[in-house]
Design a protein around this motif. Structure first.
Motif, PDB file in Angstrom:
ATOM      1  N   LYS A 249       0.753  -1.050   0.049  1.00  0.00           N
ATOM      2  CA  LYS A 249       0.101   0.062  -0.086  1.00  0.00           C
ATOM      3  C   LYS A 249       0.736   1.357  -0.054  1.00  0.00           C
ATOM      4  O   LYS A 249       0.554   2.453   0.722  1.00  0.00           O
ATOM      5  N   THR A 250       2.066   1.151  -0.709  1.00  0.00           N
ATOM      6  CA  THR A 250       2.546   2.319  -0.742  1.00  0.00           C
ATOM      7  C   THR A 250       2.033   3.355  -1.811  1.00  0.00           C
ATOM      8  O   THR A 250       1.684   2.866  -2.854  1.00  0.00           O
ATOM      9  N   ILE A 251       2.021   4.665  -1.367  1.00  0.00           N
ATOM     10  CA  ILE A 251       1.568   5.739  -2.385  1.00  0.00           C
ATOM     11  C   ILE A 251       2.620   5.888  -3.359  1.00  0.00           C
ATOM     12  O   ILE A 251       3.955   6.113  -3.103  1.00  0.00           O
ATOM     13  N   ALA A 252       2.273   5.830  -4.555  1.00  0.00           N
ATOM     14  CA  ALA A 252       2.959   6.211  -5.583  1.00  0.00           C
ATOM     15  C   ALA A 252       3.558   7.572  -5.444  1.00  0.00           C
ATOM     16  O   ALA A 252       2.796   8.563  -4.919  1.00  0.00           O
ATOM     17  N   GLY A 253       4.979   7.828  -5.699  1.00  0.00           N
ATOM     18  CA  GLY A 253       5.527   8.885  -5.286  1.00  0.00           C
ATOM     19  C   GLY A 253       6.902   8.746  -4.981  1.00  0.00           C
ATOM     20  O   GLY A 253       7.753   7.616  -5.327  1.00  0.00           O
ATOM     21  N   ASP A 254       7.449   9.903  -4.425  1.00  0.00           N
ATOM     22  CA  ASP A 254       8.983  10.010  -4.190  1.00  0.00           C
ATOM     23  C   ASP A 254       9.503   9.541  -2.808  1.00  0.00           C
ATOM     24  O   ASP A 254       8.714  10.461  -2.139  1.00  0.00           O
ATOM     25  N   VAL A 276       8.090   5.478  -6.688  1.00  0.00           N
ATOM     26  CA  VAL A 276       7.416   4.153  -6.634  1.00  0.00           C
ATOM     27  C   VAL A 276       6.194   4.227  -7.707  1.00  0.00           C
ATOM     28  O   VAL A 276       5.414   5.171  -7.801  1.00  0.00           O
ATOM     29  N   GLU A 277       6.184   3.412  -8.469  1.00  0.00           N
ATOM     30  CA  GLU A 277       5.234   3.363  -9.441  1.00  0.00           C
ATOM     31  C   GLU A 277       4.160   2.577  -8.875  1.00  0.00           C
ATOM     32  O   GLU A 277       3.916   1.696  -8.233  1.00  0.00           O
ATOM     33  N   THR A 278       2.812   2.939  -9.625  1.00  0.00           N
ATOM     34  CA  THR A 278       1.409   1.826  -9.075  1.00  0.00           C
ATOM     35  C   THR A 278       1.598   0.611  -9.736  1.00  0.00           C
ATOM     36  O   THR A 278       1.889   0.460 -10.884  1.00  0.00           O
TER      37      THR A 278
END
Lengths: 307, 313, 311
Positions: A249-254, A276-278
């Motif tokens: 459940k990592t938010i896509a982002g830096d 992190v990519e979706t």
């Protein structure tokens, strides 16, 4: 403590030399007085022509890559019969040669000028400097330098020399970076992403017990294929495979991850920017929702609108 | 209650708006299958009467029944069988003729399957089939009035209230509308209550009229009888303007056939009679050797009624 | 029942065919999408520090240039409510359709109920569709599915939006019942909206500063000042709405916080459970729902008692 230990012998030398000079000067004066009184009795030894060298720090240590600078004094005593000196002159020319080990360059300088030769006045002391520059990273150890003054007068054998020792301590440097050299990467959440790091031992000697560490956002799993390196030779490179697993459940982002390698004497670390990519599945679900909503609104339009 | 014959029965019907009596103690019965004209100037209470009959407005006192249903208490039953065409009939301008009619049909609980057929049928009656898919805003006023008729026909009414059916229409279109009303009355046996202030037009289609003035019903019946009641009988009025009027002449005129009454004003005479006896009169006057300067005959009793009651208001 | 459905369907068709619907839909979609874009930028930039309820940030995060979605929506809902209600009854009267409509065998309330329901449905479709589209975009670009609690919060949010819109629609329908002219009813409704939206805060501020001046004020006085101002603002349904959605969509938010809408900057607090969040704004929710019902009920009663006059 170490410094004091190393410097103690030097200290003693200086102390004893100073003491001896202080003690010898009156003694010499005495002796002279005695000589004058006893001259008629004993044929005095002719005063020899000589070069007197003096230094406080014959052995110094410097950090890697730094220039070594040895200060020394030289005094020329013409004695009773200075060789090859014309009447009325009160100085003598000497050629200076420096012996230095390979990988170095060294020269004697007065002030800021290099001096391949020098005129020494009678009975006066000249302060000079031996400058030694390491041309390459030196293996740890002791390096000897010898400064020799040769009389420039033909046939004269007058010569004096002083020796110095430069101590190159062992250097420790390990470097950690990515294999590609890029400090950013893209990962997908919820699965193991492999990434290569490189540890380089740039020390002048081998390094033992290098441990690898990482700082990652909460919930992330980061593991190394080996998180400890037993021993590395100088200039050795080791590739480390790191597995980064951002949670499902990592938010896509830096995100910023910090990787570090550390041994007893040295450490290195760098920040890796991770985007992190979706995971595709949520992308598809997201698009699915949008499509369903738009189709829904379009259907309502088609069924209800009067256009 | 003589429900068999009467479709509308109003009893002591009154309506006040803010203490202002709009309908005053009205008693009226309208027979099934007739075309009844409710006549009166604007503001006489015609529309209010219709609204009460439809159950859209409550009477202040009295009662009104339509087809045996109390309009106030059973408005839905009344509305189910009654069509109402307001004076300013409005349609949804951005919808087609068909769309508007479909909406009305749906509101009347007509099964969805039957609606298109029904719509086509009523458009056919008012000859708007060609304009079926046209937006209402593109229709002319006469077309809209016809669409209004189609709109009330959707529910197959037994009774239609038609408020000012010819208002604002040119004569030709107005006559078309009236003809349609006559046809519908005949073919479908629909009772019509037409409210209007255009008496001359109504006279053509309404055998029976009621005259409303300031909320009061001042006359009711056939146009003939109304005239008779109001002016002392007689279907025709013949007005004469003479050189001189002698008593002998009046006596002789009175003896003529069908003469009901004679009024004298200076040298003018008004002969009220039940037959066109102008020839007899002229012959008589010629025999008396009296010069006649003018002779008019008026059959239009309604016009007279109008003049008598409404012009002075 | 069928007559309500018939009126409802016809009104719905009218709304969906109208230009005002298209314009509003486009406006709200543009506002929603652009605020989502800004929110996503912010979320991606500070992805690691966002905690548990990331999905909700989609709706509550704004940027320097663009406000957040909830700011937009609190602005647009009254407009939608007013626009789909202001001419409900008086335009029917003016066009002459009302008496024709009422002469059909339907109960009179079918007309106003059908219209209100159609307006509410239109409003719901607009709001729900943009919320779902934003959620889809969020899912697509954040990659984290919302938790069940977040989904519940979003649904509650939609419901509150609908009731809040219902209040404005009820109010403007009320004006459409009382006022003959459509221009009068829309202007009155908009005047009230502008007053509540823009002037009430100024008035509240002035009164609060008058009673508890902020200059050299102690903390207690500052709190008093805030409480007085907020107390006055709570006359306005827009304040109640803003408070409710802020609490609902920001689980960490507490009611007593001067800056409710700018969430990302405030220091993180422990999130409340949905139940706790709801309890905090329960009075607000009850008042919004009650106001919607009262407004509609008043217009209903007035409409039912209104005389149908011939002209």
């Amino acid at each position: 403590m170490e410094i004091i230990k190393r410097k103690l012998p030097v200290f003693f030398i200086i102390l004893s030399l100073t003491l001896s000079i202080i003690l010898m000067v009156p003694a010499a004066l005495f002796a002279q007085e005695e000589e004058t009184t006893e001259e008629e009795i004993v044929e005095p030894e002719p005063e020899p022509e000589e070069l007197i060298f003096d230094t406080k720090l014959p052995k110094i240590q410097a950090k890697e890559g730094e220039t070594f600078s040895f200060n020394f004094d030289v005094a020329y005593k013409p004695g009773d019969e200075p060789f090859g000196i014309e009447e009325g002159k009160s100085e003598k020319t000497f050629d200076i040669t420096v012996d230095y080990p390979t990988g170095w360059i060294a020269a004697v300088a007065s002030g800021s000028t290099e001096a391949p030769a020098i005129n020494l006045k009678f009975n006066s002391t000249e302060s000079l400097r031996l400058v030694a520059i390491p041309l390459i990273t030196q293996q740890p150890g002791e390096y000897d330098f010898k400064v020799t003054f040769n009389s420039a007068v033909e046939g004269d054998t007058l010569e004096g020399s002083i020796e110095f020792t430069a101590v190159a301590p062992p250097t420790y440097e390990i470097n950690l970076t990515t294999k590609t050299g890029m400090l950013s990467t893209e990962l997908t959440s919820g699965k193991d992403n492999h990434y290569k790091l490189i540890v380089t031992n740039n020390s002048s000697t081998s390094v033992e017990n290098i441990s690898l560490s990482s700082t990652e956002p909460e919930g992330w799993q980061v593991s190394f294929d080996k998180d400890k390196i037993e021993s590395m030779e100088a200039d050795e490179k080791i590739e480390i495979d790191v597995t980064i697993n951002p949670p499902e459940k990592t938010i896509a982002g830096d995100y910023m991850l910090t990787f570090g390698a550390s041994s007893e004497n040295s450490n290195d670390s760098f920040d890796l920017r991770v985007t992190v990519e979706t995971p595709t599945i949520w992308g598809i679900v997201g698009i699915g929702i949008i499509v369903v909503v738009i189709i829904g609104v379009a259907v309502i339009f088609a069924r209800l609108g009067r256009r | 209650m003589s429900e068999d014959n009467n479709i509308i029965i109003a009893k002591d019907l009154s309506k006040k708006y803010n203490e202002h009596l709009v309908v005053d103690n009205l008693n009226l019965a309208i027979k099934k299958g007739e075309i009844f004209g409710l006549l009166g100037p604007n503001g006489a209470g015609k529309s209010t009467f219709i609204l009460m009959a439809m159950g859209l407005t409550e009477p202040s006192s009295g009662s009104i029944n339509v087809a045996g249903f109390n309009s106030t208490r059973q408005p839905l039953e009344v509305k189910r069988i009654t069509g109402y065409l307001p004076e300013k009939v409005g349609f949804y301008e951005d919808m087609s003729a068909k769309g508007n009619l479909t909406y009305t049909a749906e509101l009347n609980n007509i099964p969805y399957r039957e609606i298109p057929k029904k719509v086509d049928e009523v458009l056919e009656i008012v000859t708007l089939t060609k304009n079926k898919n046209q937006l209402v805003k593109t229709l002319s006023k006469g077309m809209k009035q016809r669409l209004g008729i189609a709109d009330v026909l959707i529910k197959d009414p037994r009774l239609v209230f038609f408020d000012e059916p010819t208002e604002g229409l040119d004569l030709k279109v107005a006559n078309q509308i009236l003809q349609t009303i006559l046809d519908l009355n005949k073919q479908k046996n629909i009772t019509f209550l037409l409210s209007s202030h255009q008496l001359n037009l109504m006279q053509k289609v309404c055998p029976r009229v009621g005259i409303l003035s300031r909320g009061k019903l001042i006359g009711e019946g056939t146009v003939e009888n109304l005239g008779r009641n109001l002016f002392g009988g007689g279907k025709y009025r013949i007005e004469l303007e003479l050189e001189k009027v002698t008593d002998g002449l009046i006596e002789k005129l009175k003896k003529l056939d069908k003469v009901v009454n004679i009024n004298k004003v200076d040298n003018q005479l008004q002969v009220i009679c039940d037959k066109d006896i102008r020839q007899d009169i002229s012959r008589l006057i010629a025999a008396e050797d009296i010069l006649m300067t003018r002779m008019d005959m008026k059959q239009d009793a309604l016009e007279e009624i109008y003049l008598k009651y409404f012009k002075e208001e | 029942m069928r007559s309500i459905l018939t009126v409802y369907r016809k009104e719905l068709t009218d709304h969906f065919s109208s230009n005002k619907f298209l314009v509003l839909l486009a406006l709200i979609y543009i506002a929603g999408l652009s605020s989502t874009y800004v929110a996503l930028q912010n979320i991606r930039e500070s992805a690691s520090g966002l905690g548990k309820y990331v999905f909700l940030y989609l709706f509550t995060t704004g940027g320097d240039v663009l406000p957040s979605f909830i700011t937009f929506i609190s602005f647009f809902i009254p407009i939608i409510g007013i626009i789909f209600g202001f001419d409900a009854i008086n335009s029917e009267k003016n066009s002459g359709n009302l008496s024709r409509l009422l002469s059909q065998p339907i109960y009179r309330d079918s007309v106003i109920n059908g219209k209100f329901l159609a307006g509410i449905t239109t409003l719901s479709i607009i709001i729900a569709s943009i919320v779902f589209i934003i959620s889809g975009i969020g899912l697509f670009s954040i990659g984290v599915p919302p938790t069940s609690e977040e989904i519940l919060r979003i649904f509650f949010f939609i419901f509150i939006c609908i009731f809040y819109g219902g209040f404005w629609m009820g109010l403007s329908i009320l004006f459409s019942v009382i006022m003959e002219k459509t221009a009068a009813s829309i202007l009155t409704a908009i005047a009230i909206w502008i007053f509540l939206m823009f002037f009430l805060p100024i008035i509240a501020n002035a009164i609060a500063n008058g009673i508890a001046p902020l200059e050299n004020a102690s903390v207690a006085d500052q709190i008093r000042n805030f409480n007085i101002g907020q107390g006055i603002l709570r006359i306005s349904p827009s304040t109640l709405f803003a408070e409710s959605i802020a609490i609902l969509l920001v689980p960490t938010a507490r009611l007593f916080q001067p800056t409710l809408l700018n969430i990302v900057q405030t220091p993180p607090q422990n999130p409340l459970s949905l139940g706790q969040s709801l309890i905090q704004v329960w009075p607000q929710l009850v008042v919004i729902v009650a106001l919607a019902i009262i407004c509609f009920a008043i217009s209903y009663i007035i409409f039912m008692r209104q005389e149908i006059r011939s002209t």
